[in-house]
Design a protein around this motif. Sequence first.
Motif, PDB file in Angstrom:
ATOM      1  N   PHE A   1      19.490   1.983 -12.756  1.00  0.00           N
ATOM      2  CA  PHE A   1      20.533   3.001 -12.771  1.00  0.00           C
ATOM      3  C   PHE A   1      21.637   2.592 -13.736  1.00  0.00           C
ATOM      4  O   PHE A   1      22.016   1.422 -13.798  1.00  0.00           O
ATOM      5  CB  PHE A   1      21.145   3.187 -11.377  1.00  0.00           C
ATOM      6  N   ILE A   2      22.160   3.566 -14.463  1.00  0.00           N
ATOM      7  CA  ILE A   2      23.318   3.363 -15.326  1.00  0.00           C
ATOM      8  C   ILE A   2      24.488   4.133 -14.729  1.00  0.00           C
ATOM      9  O   ILE A   2      24.404   5.361 -14.562  1.00  0.00           O
ATOM     10  CB  ILE A   2      23.035   3.845 -16.758  1.00  0.00           C
ATOM     11  N   PRO A   3      25.588   3.465 -14.364  1.00  0.00           N
ATOM     12  CA  PRO A   3      26.756   4.189 -13.839  1.00  0.00           C
ATOM     13  C   PRO A   3      27.349   5.118 -14.896  1.00  0.00           C
ATOM     14  O   PRO A   3      27.405   4.779 -16.084  1.00  0.00           O
ATOM     15  CB  PRO A   3      27.735   3.072 -13.480  1.00  0.00           C
ATOM     16  N   LEU A   4      27.785   6.276 -14.455  1.00  0.00           N
ATOM     17  CA  LEU A   4      28.401   7.268 -15.338  1.00  0.00           C
ATOM     18  C   LEU A   4      29.797   7.590 -14.797  1.00  0.00           C
ATOM     19  O   LEU A   4      29.954   8.492 -13.962  1.00  0.00           O
ATOM     20  CB  LEU A   4      27.557   8.544 -15.390  1.00  0.00           C
ATOM     21  N   PRO A   5      30.824   6.860 -15.220  1.00  0.00           N
ATOM     22  CA  PRO A   5      32.172   7.156 -14.716  1.00  0.00           C
ATOM     23  C   PRO A   5      32.665   8.510 -15.204  1.00  0.00           C
ATOM     24  O   PRO A   5      32.575   8.831 -16.392  1.00  0.00           O
ATOM     25  CB  PRO A   5      33.010   6.011 -15.280  1.00  0.00           C
TER      26      PRO A   5
END
Length: 314
Positions: free
Chosen positions: A188-192
Amino acid sequence: MAAEDHNGGRSALIFLGTGCSSAVPNAMCLIQPSNPCDVCPQALSIPPDQNPNYRCNTSLLIDYCPSDGKHSYILIDVGKTFREQVIRWFTRYKIPRIDSIILTHEHADAVLGLDDIRAVQPFSPTNDIDPTPIYLTQYALESIAEKFSYLVKKKVEEGKELRRVAQLDWRIIEENCETSFVASGLQFIPLPVMHGEDYVCLGFLFGERCRIAYISDVSRFPASTEHVISKDGAGQLDLLILDTLYKTGSHNVHLCLPQTLEAVKRICPKQALLIGMTHQFDHHKDNKFLKEWSEKEGIPVQLAHDGLRIPIDL
């Protein structure tokens, strides 16, 4: 789909909830029926599993089945309606457990079901079980520690009785697109994103064979986040799952349909599904409008609904 196919050899996305924090039906419409609402009274006459306008708090279950054929179940957000979602959709789709939890933020509609995680864990009166990994920011953990101190503390204080509670392994993730993490074998890549101008919430990008972005609570995209998920940036998404609170107007901490559709046009995914809706949305009527919009703009967009299951290659 037949029950024996639910947990076959392919991954799937299961929308456990697609509604706003107050959920749909809105209780006020039921206790004060003089207020005009065409959507909420349906819940009194149509069973929820047959009514796409019945919406629990927004939550996604990822049934991840890699090439070895072993299923892992990854839950994004555990809101106020989690127990209801387990009873309705875990039973329907034969979901036996949760292997990992990911939190977008620490607001009530994302975390107040954490106590009920014990219902999907093995029973142990002494809490002698492997804890479920739960991924969240440091800020979210500090807030949850105030709400659920008994879930965060590792030891029982002297003189306190041992009580059965959910067992969770708290794992801190970063609020940036550069630092990915792996939950139950899936990256997973965090997307702020901004959830109001004073608060950062996380969406998540996941999937190798299909690129999927899940963004449940957003009022504005920082340029760096939009670049990661846009066709003109890091590459086109196969599926964008995106917040849309109201059908008209605007809101200070959420996208509403006009802003949602503008974002869809900018990001330009191959397909988009909308979540987080209030009772302003009538599923069937508004999907007709979205079908016309989709044909005009060339991007298929529809409202998701509780219980929607999408087989997908991750």
